[in-house]
Design a protein around this motif. Structure first.
Motif, mmCIF file in Angstrom:
data_model
loop_
_atom_site.group_PDB
_atom_site.id
_atom_site.type_symbol
_atom_site.label_atom_id
_atom_site.label_comp_id
_atom_site.label_asym_id
_atom_site.label_seq_id
_atom_site.Cartn_x
_atom_site.Cartn_y
_atom_site.Cartn_z
ATOM 1 N N GLY A 1 14.247 5.919 -4.352
ATOM 2 C CA GLY A 1 14.629 4.974 -5.407
ATOM 3 C C GLY A 1 13.773 3.722 -5.321
ATOM 4 N N GLU A 2 13.124 3.373 -6.423
ATOM 5 C CA GLU A 2 12.167 2.264 -6.413
ATOM 6 C C GLU A 2 12.815 0.937 -6.039
ATOM 7 O OE1 GLU A 2 8.977 0.072 -9.407
ATOM 8 O OE2 GLU A 2 9.808 2.029 -9.957
ATOM 9 N N TYR B 1 15.576 0.345 -4.265
ATOM 10 C CA TYR B 1 15.938 0.372 -2.836
ATOM 11 C C TYR B 1 14.701 0.225 -1.967
ATOM 12 C CZ TYR B 1 17.548 2.631 1.544
ATOM 13 O OH TYR B 1 17.836 2.936 2.849
ATOM 14 N N ARG B 2 13.624 0.928 -2.345
ATOM 15 C CA ARG B 2 12.397 0.866 -1.554
ATOM 16 C C ARG B 2 11.817 -0.544 -1.562
ATOM 17 N NH1 ARG B 2 10.761 5.072 -3.353
ATOM 18 N NH2 ARG B 2 9.272 4.511 -4.978
ATOM 19 N N ARG B 3 11.797 -1.177 -2.729
ATOM 20 C CA ARG B 3 11.232 -2.533 -2.806
ATOM 21 C C ARG B 3 12.053 -3.530 -1.989
ATOM 22 N NH1 ARG B 3 6.845 -2.945 -5.324
ATOM 23 N NH2 ARG B 3 6.248 -1.561 -7.029
ATOM 24 N N ALA B 4 13.350 -3.278 -1.868
ATOM 25 C CA ALA B 4 14.220 -4.203 -1.139
ATOM 26 C C ALA B 4 14.203 -3.968 0.368
ATOM 27 C CB ALA B 4 15.655 -4.063 -1.654
ATOM 28 N N THR B 5 13.825 -2.768 0.818
ATOM 29 C CA THR B 5 14.054 -2.384 2.212
ATOM 30 C C THR B 5 12.793 -1.975 2.963
ATOM 31 O OG1 THR B 5 16.149 -1.488 1.383
ATOM 32 C CG2 THR B 5 15.613 -1.027 3.661
ATOM 33 N N HIS B 6 11.840 -1.383 2.257
ATOM 34 C CA HIS B 6 10.665 -0.791 2.898
ATOM 35 C C HIS B 6 9.920 -1.780 3.792
ATOM 36 C CE1 HIS B 6 6.335 0.510 2.718
ATOM 37 N NE2 HIS B 6 6.860 1.683 2.953
ATOM 38 N N HIS B 7 9.853 -3.030 3.360
ATOM 39 C CA HIS B 7 9.086 -4.029 4.125
ATOM 40 C C HIS B 7 9.641 -4.214 5.535
ATOM 41 C CE1 HIS B 7 12.025 -7.387 3.914
ATOM 42 N NE2 HIS B 7 12.416 -6.748 2.822
ATOM 43 N N ARG B 8 10.937 -3.961 5.722
ATOM 44 C CA ARG B 8 11.515 -4.109 7.064
ATOM 45 C C ARG B 8 10.926 -3.094 8.044
ATOM 46 N NH1 ARG B 8 17.721 -3.693 5.567
ATOM 47 N NH2 ARG B 8 17.792 -5.115 3.805
ATOM 48 N N LEU B 9 10.703 -1.866 7.558
ATOM 49 C CA LEU B 9 10.089 -0.853 8.417
ATOM 50 C C LEU B 9 8.646 -1.223 8.728
ATOM 51 C CD1 LEU B 9 10.378 1.859 9.866
ATOM 52 C CD2 LEU B 9 9.681 2.986 7.737
ATOM 53 N N ALA C 1 0.810 -1.215 0.000
ATOM 54 C CA ALA C 1 0.000 0.000 0.000
ATOM 55 C C ALA C 1 0.846 1.268 0.000
ATOM 56 C CB ALA C 1 -0.941 -0.004 1.206
ATOM 57 N N PHE C 2 2.040 1.202 0.604
ATOM 58 C CA PHE C 2 2.844 2.417 0.781
ATOM 59 C C PHE C 2 4.028 2.513 -0.179
ATOM 60 C CE2 PHE C 2 0.341 2.622 4.585
ATOM 61 C CZ PHE C 2 0.226 3.976 4.847
ATOM 62 N N GLN C 3 4.135 1.615 -1.137
ATOM 63 C CA GLN C 3 5.243 1.708 -2.086
ATOM 64 C C GLN C 3 5.230 3.036 -2.844
ATOM 65 O OE1 GLN C 3 8.017 -0.112 -3.007
ATOM 66 N NE2 GLN C 3 7.688 -1.369 -1.183
ATOM 67 N N GLY C 4 4.043 3.544 -3.162
ATOM 68 C CA GLY C 4 3.949 4.798 -3.892
ATOM 69 C C GLY C 4 3.667 6.007 -3.030
ATOM 70 N N ASP C 5 3.716 5.846 -1.714
ATOM 71 C CA ASP C 5 3.412 6.942 -0.796
ATOM 72 C C ASP C 5 4.552 7.959 -0.783
ATOM 73 O OD1 ASP C 5 1.736 7.873 1.668
ATOM 74 O OD2 ASP C 5 3.810 7.826 2.383
ATOM 75 N N PRO C 6 4.248 9.264 -0.766
ATOM 76 C CA PRO C 6 5.311 10.278 -0.792
ATOM 77 C C PRO C 6 6.299 10.163 0.367
ATOM 78 C CG PRO C 6 3.179 11.289 -1.247
ATOM 79 C CD PRO C 6 2.913 9.867 -0.839
ATOM 80 N N VAL C 7 5.804 9.868 1.565
ATOM 81 C CA VAL C 7 6.703 9.803 2.717
ATOM 82 C C VAL C 7 7.574 8.546 2.646
ATOM 83 C CG1 VAL C 7 6.820 9.640 5.235
ATOM 84 C CG2 VAL C 7 5.204 11.223 4.157
ATOM 85 N N SER C 8 6.986 7.422 2.251
ATOM 86 C CA SER C 8 7.800 6.216 2.077
ATOM 87 C C SER C 8 8.858 6.438 1.003
ATOM 88 C CB SER C 8 6.915 5.023 1.706
ATOM 89 O OG SER C 8 6.170 4.578 2.815
#
Length: 201
Positions: free
Chosen positions: A36-37, A39-47, A23-30
């Motif tokens: 960087g897409e 980096y986000r796909r590789a790391t965001h899930h940890r947060l 849900a938050f992959q495209g969120d401005p704050v995320s």
């Protein structure tokens, strides 16, 4: 809209993390925290996993029966003891160490949102809400939030959140939230809107 809602438990952890991550992959704050897409796909899930763990331990998570959406809530007491505040001061650094040690924005976002969080009155805090991308716009998110706001109204409790996009801010305004104070301007990044809702009725 009739949406069947239940309380999540430990067995729902992976579902909640996946919902929030998608849900938050495209969120401005995320996007600011994890630029960087790739980096986000590789790391965001940890947060999202860290947030899920905190709220499973300290608050509650509502999920729809069909697994399409979840909402993370914390009950904030009227006043914190000094020891609790000390722990809160350490929390952002611990979060960064656990999630992405080289990314100072993980710690910074936690500190900045803590600084603007209203103190004094007990309230329910909507930490995050995630709706599966293919189900967004159907009213599921509104139903999830309203489920708790109805109880807030019965019990005379206010509610608080930080909107992370103009779209979500508009949704929350429709549910009775109002901007409280000034928007939070993230350094070289987007705005977040602290929003408060007084109980109705």
């Amino acid at each position: 809209m009739g949406v069947a809602i239940r309380a999540a438990d430990e067995g729902d952890r992976e579902l909640v993390v996946r919902l929030l991550d998608e849900a938050f992959q495209g969120d401005p704050v995320s996007g600011w925290v994890f630029p960087g897409e790739e980096y986000r796909r590789a790391t965001h899930h940890r947060l999202m996993a860290a947030f899920t763990g905190i709220v499973l331990d300290e608050g509650w998570i509502d999920v729809t029966e069909d697994g399409s959406a979840c909402a993370l809530w914390l009950s904030v007491p009227a006043a914190e003891h000094e020891s609790e505040q000390d722990a809160a001061d350490e929390g952002p650094a611990q979060l960064r160490a656990a999630v992405d040690p080289g990314n100072e924005r993980v710690e910074l976002i936690a500190r900045l949102t803590a600084e603007i969080h209203p103190a004094g009155r007990a309230h329910e805090y909507l930490w995050m809400i995630g709706v599966a991308p293919e189900r967004q716009g159907e009213g599921i998110g509104s139903a999830l939030v309203q489920h708790v706001l109805d109880r807030c109204d019965r019990e005379g409790l206010p509610a608080y959140l930080e909107a992370s996009s103009a779209r979500s801010r508009a949704l929350y305004e429709r549910l009775g939230f109002q901007l409280t104070g000034r928007p939070l301007d993230l350094p070289n990044g987007p705005q977040m809107w602290p929003m408060w809702r007084e109980p109705r009725g």
